[in-house]
Scaffold this motif. Structure first.
Motif, mmCIF file in Angstrom:
data_model
loop_
_atom_site.group_PDB
_atom_site.id
_atom_site.type_symbol
_atom_site.label_atom_id
_atom_site.label_comp_id
_atom_site.label_asym_id
_atom_site.label_seq_id
_atom_site.Cartn_x
_atom_site.Cartn_y
_atom_site.Cartn_z
ATOM 1 N N GLY C 46 91.370 49.693 32.759
ATOM 2 C CA GLY C 46 91.623 48.444 32.282
ATOM 3 C C GLY C 46 90.413 48.224 31.141
ATOM 4 N N ASP C 47 90.796 46.710 30.597
ATOM 5 C CA ASP C 47 89.889 46.642 29.428
ATOM 6 C C ASP C 47 88.435 46.644 29.810
ATOM 7 N N ASN C 48 87.609 46.656 28.540
ATOM 8 C CA ASN C 48 86.011 46.539 28.934
ATOM 9 C C ASN C 48 85.812 45.428 29.700
ATOM 10 N N GLY C 49 85.118 45.324 30.527
ATOM 11 C CA GLY C 49 84.553 43.899 31.235
ATOM 12 C C GLY C 49 85.762 43.711 32.416
ATOM 13 N N GLN C 95 78.665 55.437 35.352
ATOM 14 C CA GLN C 95 78.907 55.269 34.094
ATOM 15 C C GLN C 95 77.497 55.373 33.186
ATOM 16 N N GLU C 183 84.266 57.028 33.913
ATOM 17 C CA GLU C 183 84.403 57.652 32.504
ATOM 18 C C GLU C 183 83.427 58.874 32.519
ATOM 19 N N ALA C 186 83.603 60.213 28.825
ATOM 20 C CA ALA C 186 83.326 59.358 27.568
ATOM 21 C C ALA C 186 82.723 60.268 26.420
ATOM 22 N N ALA C 187 81.824 61.038 26.870
ATOM 23 C CA ALA C 187 80.815 61.441 25.707
ATOM 24 C C ALA C 187 80.931 62.928 25.333
ATOM 25 N N LEU C 188 82.215 63.353 26.155
ATOM 26 C CA LEU C 188 82.740 64.746 26.179
ATOM 27 C C LEU C 188 83.411 65.083 24.785
ATOM 28 N N HIS C 215 89.138 55.493 30.057
ATOM 29 C CA HIS C 215 89.822 54.666 28.778
ATOM 30 C C HIS C 215 90.732 55.721 28.181
ATOM 31 N N ASN C 216 90.921 56.900 28.336
ATOM 32 C CA ASN C 216 91.513 57.868 27.713
ATOM 33 C C ASN C 216 92.756 58.142 28.477
ATOM 34 N N MET C 217 93.839 57.538 27.889
ATOM 35 C CA MET C 217 95.270 57.275 28.498
ATOM 36 C C MET C 217 95.788 58.764 28.653
ATOM 37 N N VAL C 250 99.397 50.446 28.996
ATOM 38 C CA VAL C 250 98.562 49.630 28.257
ATOM 39 C C VAL C 250 98.703 48.362 28.110
ATOM 40 N N MET C 253 97.703 46.251 30.996
ATOM 41 C CA MET C 253 96.289 46.374 31.061
ATOM 42 C C MET C 253 95.681 45.339 30.304
ATOM 43 N N THR C 254 96.202 45.102 28.911
ATOM 44 C CA THR C 254 95.787 44.039 28.097
ATOM 45 C C THR C 254 96.367 42.798 28.367
#
Ligand SMILES: Nc1ncnc2c1ncn2[C@@H]1O[C@H](COP(=O)(O)OP(=O)(O)OP(=O)(O)O)[C@@H](O)[C@H]1O
Ligand SMILES: Nc1ncnc2c1ncn2[C@@H]1O[C@H](COP(=O)(O)OP(=O)(O)OP(=O)(O)O)[C@@H](O)[C@H]1O
Ligand SMILES: [Mg+2]
Ligand SMILES: [Mg+2]
Lengths: 331, 305, 266, 331, 266
Positions: C46-49, C95, C183, C186-188, C215-217, C250, C253-254
């Motif tokens: 899903g989108d941010n938020g 997160q 997520e 996310a930082a990996l 967020h990584n499809m 996507v 989702m958007t």
């Protein structure tokens, strides 16, 4: 250095030689400062380095040292305990008054312990459940405790004539230095709390709660229970400090220990504790307490006018912490 | 370190605090007297009124230094006794200044004003100054639990002829002997009881605050304000009519006499003993019947500011 | 209409109905539904938020919903805090990571799950078995094949990805019922992300279902059995990599295309 | 509610009605508590609600109120100022003594301001450059300042006879209530500092530094300079508080303001400031100061024995903060 | 040998040589080089802990290197802190975001760069132009087309992605020399990531070079002109999407294949 410094893939375990990791321990900085002060007074006064005087310094550290353990625990949870001195005095007066009235001294001591625990539980509950700021909670408790002390004593102080109540004043002499049971009890107390903080899950959780309450909650630590336990243990320690105090000064004086809160916080901070919680430990606080006691003793031995003592103490305390900071950056 | 025979003799002075003029003057006098006799004065003090712990530590440290005598204003009349005993066992002459110990013979001698009596003078003066009016008093006390504070308080009531808890006592507040606290306390008490006609104050700085509040309320003609101490500022306030009377004590005298006595004893002379009353004088320009008093001219010369 | 053909086969492990959470004038969750079936990896996208983190915080007990109900193995549960969920064997990678910065890697890995000494020392005194924890910690971090400097370092000096690695390793090591990861990659880096996906597979193979927010499809389509699409605080679709392509997912989702069906009612 | 509550894509601006956002302001909680206390005393005592008495409460808040502004600024940067009262007293004694010795009172006041600024700069430098804990720095400074005060006054207090030094005690009467210039100056000071905090870049940076020093540094805020400026401004405010104090009390008493540090921190915390920095503001502190003053005044009016006043104050302060907390959770 | 054919054409804007940073026994940067040419987007890729964040912190003045030198437009520079770098027009999105949680979105967007009132009010009193900041803030956030609840909300209540959006918008709005972004899309959704890539393009089109750290290879290969591959604290290769494929770059990055040339010496 650069060979061990090389960054290699995989999990690496520390490769510091023992002496180096020992020098990195957080309480080494304050310890060095303490030794420097001792050296200074040893060279500039005649009497500092006598067994008698060193024993005095230890004896003079007993009350503040005990109290400061409870204070440090609270500070580790990012709190502050303004009722530390108040609870100790109340416990002293309880023991003093009821012992004088003929109650079995063992019962008096148990009563004082019970009252201190209840008081700790009250502030612990307010801090952990209602999430009130510890500053306000313990300030309010201080008001309550002070009033209770006055009502109980009506301004009188109670001489301690009972052996059990004054037990920790006894001791023996070791090559010229008097060793009181109070000193031994103090060291034992430090050892026990240091053990609890560093070797048990409870200590881990105390640090976690102080360092990051949100993270502690999310990983499933029962944050309110840990907070409550810290205030209760602190209360218990204050009552124990009261018992130690009666061994040292055989009179339960409702007016005693008025600067104990400030002094105990100072000892903890000099010893490296952070008022934001989660950093520091009791060993540092012990060293901080000794630094304060050595300063007072040494300055009196040097005959510094009390008018100037505050000033000198102020400067030296700042210097002590500054030296510690520089030391830590150095390594 | 090698023992040096020519080391001057050490005498210790331990005051309750060093914030109020009373003790500051005491130390000044002791320092002067020590210089006169060529002895070294090591002064210490508690951090607050009631700080027995620091006083005990100070006695211990003085024993370490090898002091020959100790002058002490005990913060607590019993709590320091074991340390005093240890000192006396080492042959140190211990003299209590200003506040007696309990029992009084726990020290070699006591040089003091009787604080109870000083309070009593104050109360008796106020009673006479009221001239038969029914007293309606408030009490500006010192620090809660301090023995001096209580002795003066109780003495005042005795001088007034009132029992503890008498309804004529409209209120009391702790002021720590400080102007600001005394002023706020007096303002609030006046707001509650506009009919106050006598005010007890623990010392002259508190009285100064009380006067400011009384004056702001326009009641300076109706209230008998009295104090204790005998500092020059306090005497001047009596002279200016701000306080009706103050009871002068002689801290300088206590310290000087005490130090001299110790020096004498150390030189092999007579050991001091017993209670030496250094006296208290009512200073006022409005003398009343039955209370011996001195005027502010005497006060200005004898004051210790 | 059910969206997912295999939808009704394995039993429902964890289920939320009508979950609502409001913050002042923001509705983070707007009556969303959620379901997790035994042994599956469900991805929430899903989108941010969109309310993904809020949803999993409700599932992990970190937040109490204003409305709606939760069922674990069919029985209603009310989590008073993360402790309750953890007691049921639910482990979560948040997160915001939930690490204590001043504590070292080992301490963080075992935070709230410390190993105690055998015997009375551990039971009565609550004494830590530091050596065992340290060894296990090295082991766990090795399985993730992360570059970690000294294991005794406080977490605050770690790089962003290393810190995330600690949080992931913790969840992987302790879950006994299900794992929630918000997520986790996310930082990996590329390699490390792959290793976390491997870890997720291992966990599934141990029989535990996994909830994965990402967020990584490509990751989602590589590993998820089903996909929960969250939009504006609701579940707008419950689909699977077989039913929809990445582009379609996507788009849903958007909000570019309407949700294929009022899934919220499913 | 649910229509505006719906979460829409895009940037949304707040849609709270005015009354609701007003109720959400952080200082409303303490304000409500203050009003409740006032109501209570208005109904239970005869004299509380007289213009004369309300004026007294305001007058009694002047010194603490002024001092607490400096304290709040320091607290906003996650510090604590134990020298607040000490610097104020030193400034009072400087003015009192040199004015009595015949120095031009304007010069005396300037001298006091200069000294306070230098002291602020010293602690600011130690905190910002050497990164020493504010607790230790200001405690050390307190020792230095206390010694300086005693050496300067030798225990004497100095009557204030000069018009300029006592200026803020003057005033006028407004429908039965005395309004002193000190009261007006206090309100002006609050307005000015509130303006600086909320309407200038400096204030923004103060909040940022207190809330997250690391982030503040990374976005390019000169953190040491902001810290230094806060301590200097605080010093200036303490000196100003000293001037206000001399307008109110008739003499420069070195023994005054002994509880000012604790009281000012309490006022700030009651007013909603966080001791961890970055949250709260001066308006809350003003309300906190008034709450303390109203409690003292009201309890005396009710004739509560001083023995019990501490207890009642303690309980009420806890209640006040608890009420504020509950209020905030409610909205 | 230079790796990049177009390497020497545009002038060097920012250059680091032999940058070293040690933390106790960990060497985060091991004499790494770095270069940025006018108008380009350079991507830094590397495993977790490879020293990417440490490198850009050196470039942005947040960390002082133990050794090595920095040149901006050919002249040596010594940053004492982030303030110095910002004064030169360098804006940075840090991995840890550098936002003040209790301040609202507008305040965070303008933190350290507040707009002041016109005239004496602003110059002398330093008074903020709150209305202008608020309007601009809405504008900036709108360009990123992020879902943001009330702009007056403190940042701490935002979702992870929204928070990152604030940090990215800030850097985009204020850079005048170059922009550094450390994993700006890590927490962002598909749509929002795309918008950040658009923003990067916009910035480049304004003539400013961009340094982008990312673990997302498709993003890197979509937008970067050149790629700096960091490994174990050094630059092991300086390449471009034209020279190497994604797989090759990842292989170099993870050390699976040796770097094509001792680029550190380039
Ligand atoms: N303050 C510090 N003290 C000790 N070690 C540190 C410190 N900061 C970074 N390091 C170490 O330096 C190495 C490089 O860290 P850095 O943050 O630069 O990595 P990175 O490439 O950005 O990784 P990631 O992709 O995970 O963000 C890591 O091993 C980290 O643990
Ligand atoms: N404590 C809070 N107070 C107010 N609003 C909040 C709070 N927590 C979350 N929100 C809002 O709720 C919405 C949903 O947040 P959430 O964190 O669940 O999003 P998300 O789907 O996880 O987004 P992301 O992908 O960016 O992590 C956001 O608009 C956020 O601003
Ligand atoms: Mg999220
Ligand atoms: Mg990084």
């Amino acid at each position: 250095m650069s060979t061990i410094a090389k960054f290699k893939p995989g999990v690496q375990t520390p490769v510091l030689p023992f002496w180096k990791s020992a020098l990195l321990m957080p309480s080494v900085g304050p310890l060095v400062v303490l030794l420097l002060f001792c050296l200074f007074f040893a060279f500039t006064t005649e009497h500092f380095l006598t067994p008698r005087n060193l024993s005095l310094v230890m004896q003079q550290s007993v009350i503040l040292g005990a109290l400061a353990i409870g204070q440090t625990l609270v500070i580790l949870t990012a709190g502050i305990d303004l009722a530390a001195g108040g609870i100790t005095v109340l416990a002293m007066v309880i023991i003093g008054r009821f012992a004088l009235e003929g109650l079995d001294p063992a019962l008096c001591i148990l009563l004082a312990l019970a009252v201190a625990i209840v008081l700790g539980a009250v502030s612990g509950t307010l801090v952990s459940r209602l999430r009130l700021p510890p500053f306000i909670v313990t300030l309010g408790l201080l008001g309550i405790v002070t009033a209770a002390t006055r009502l109980l004593s009506m301004g009188n102080s109670y001489p301690i004539e009972n052996d059990l109540a004054a037990f920790f004043g006894n001791g023996f002499t070791l090559s010229g230095a008097r060793v009181t049971y109070g000193m031994l009890a103090l060291l034992g107390l430090y050892a026990a709390v240091a053990f609890a903080l560093h070797e048990t899950w409870w200590g881990r959780h105390v640090y976690a709660v102080g360092n990051s309450p949100a993270a502690a909650r999310l990983v499933g630590i029962n944050v309110p229970r840990i907070l409550l336990s810290v205030y209760v243990v602190a209360g218990l320690i204050y009552a124990f400090a009261a018992w130690l105090a009666l061994g040292r000064i055989p009179s339960a004086d409702p007016n005693a220990l008025q600067t104990a809160n400030l002094d105990s916080i100072t000892a903890a901070v000099i010893g490296g504790a952070s008022l934001f919680g989660g950093r520091g430990g009791v060993i540092g606080t012990l060293i901080g307490t000794l630094i304060i006691a050595v300063l007072r003793n040494g300055l009196t031995l040097r005959g510094i006018d009390p008018l100037w003592q505050d000033l000198v103490t102020g400067v030296l305390v700042i210097l002590a912490v500054a030296a510690d900071q520089l030391y830590r950056r150095r390594w | 370190a090698p023992a040096r025979a020519e080391e001057p003799m050490v005498v210790g002075l331990i005051t309750k605090t060093d914030t109020i003029p009373f003790f500051v003057k005491m130390r000044e006098a002791a320092t002067e007297e020590a210089k006169k006799h060529g002895v070294k004065l090591v002064a210490s003090t508690g951090k607050f009124d009631g700080d027995t712990e620091s006083q005990v530590a100070a006695i211990e440290n003085l024993i370490s230094v090898g002091a020959k005598g100790i002058l002490i204003t005990p913060s607590n009349s019993t709590a320091i006794l074991s340390a005093v005993k240890e000192a006396r066992a080492k042959g140190i002459v211990v003299i209590a200044l200003d506040t007696p110990t309990e029992p009084a013979d726990a020290v070699d001698a006591t040089f003091a004003t009787d604080n109870f009596k000083a309070g009593e003078y104050q109360g008796a003066y106020a009673k006479q100054a009221l001239g038969g009016k029914a007293p309606k008093i408030v009490m500006l006390d010192g620090t809660s639990g301090s023995s001096v504070s209580e002795l003066r308080h109780d003495g005042y009531l005795k001088g007034m002829g009132l029992a503890k808890g008498d309804p004529a006592i409209l209120g009391a507040q702790f002021t720590n002997g400080a102007t600001d606290k005394a002023q706020a306390a007096m303002e609030n008490l006046l707001a509650a009881h506009p009919d106050i006609n006598a005010v007890y104050s623990i010392n002259e700085t508190a009285a100064a605050g009380a006067y400011a509040a009384i004056k702001a309320a326009g009641l300076e003609k109706d209230i008998v304000l009295t104090a204790i101490d005998g500092g020059c500022a306090g005497v001047k306030n009596v002279h200016d009519g701000k306080t009706a009377a103050t009871v002068m004590q002689f801290p300088r005298k206590m310290a000087a006499l005490g130090l001299a006595a110790i020096v004498e004893a150390a030189k092999g002379g007579k050991k001091p003993a017993g209670f030496v009353d250094t006296g208290a004088e009512v200073i006022t320009d409005k003398p009343v019947e039955g209370i011996p008093s001195k005027d502010t001219k005497f006060g200005a010369e004898a004051c210790w500011g | 209409m059910r969206m997912s053909q295999q939808g009704s086969d394995p039993r429902l492990v964890f289920e939320g109905r009508g979950l609502t959470k409001r913050y002042g004038h923001v509705t983070a969750l707007d009556g969303t539904d959620f379901e997790l079936r035994a042994g599956e990896v469900i991805a929430i996208i899903g989108d941010n938020g969109a309310g993904k983190s809020t949803l999993i915080k409700v599932l992990s007990g970190a937040i109490r919903p204003d409305e709606g109900e939760l069922r674990l193995d069919g029985a209603p549960v009310h989590f008073k805090g993360p402790l309750d969920a953890r007691a049921k064997g639910i482990e979560t990678v948040y997160q915001e990571l939930a690490v204590a910065p001043a504590l070292d890697i080992t301490a963080n890995l075992f935070l709230g799950r410390e190993l105690r000494r055998k015997g009375a020392l551990g039971r009565v005194l609550g004494m830590l078995d530091k050596r065992a924890m340290r060894e296990k910690a090295v082991e766990h971090m090795e399985t993730l094949r992360f570059n970690i400097p000294a294991i005794g370092n406080p977490v605050e000096v770690l790089s962003g990805g290393q810190r995330q690695g600690v949080a992931v390793a913790r969840a992987g090591a302790f879950a006994s019922k299900l794992v929630i990861m918000d997520e986790p990659t996310a930082a990996l880096g590329v390699r490390e992300s792959g290793q976390v996906l491997d870890l997720i597979r291992t966990i599934r193979d141990r029989g535990l279902p996994v909830i994965l927010i990402s967020h990584n499809m490509p990751h989602v389509f590589e590993i998820a059995d089903r996909i929960h699409i969250q939009r504006l605080g609701r579940r707008v679709a419950l689909t699977s990599p077989k039913e929809h392509t990445m582009q379609e997912a996507v788009a849903i989702m958007t909000g570019a295309v309407p949700a294929p069906t009022p899934a919220a009612a499913a």
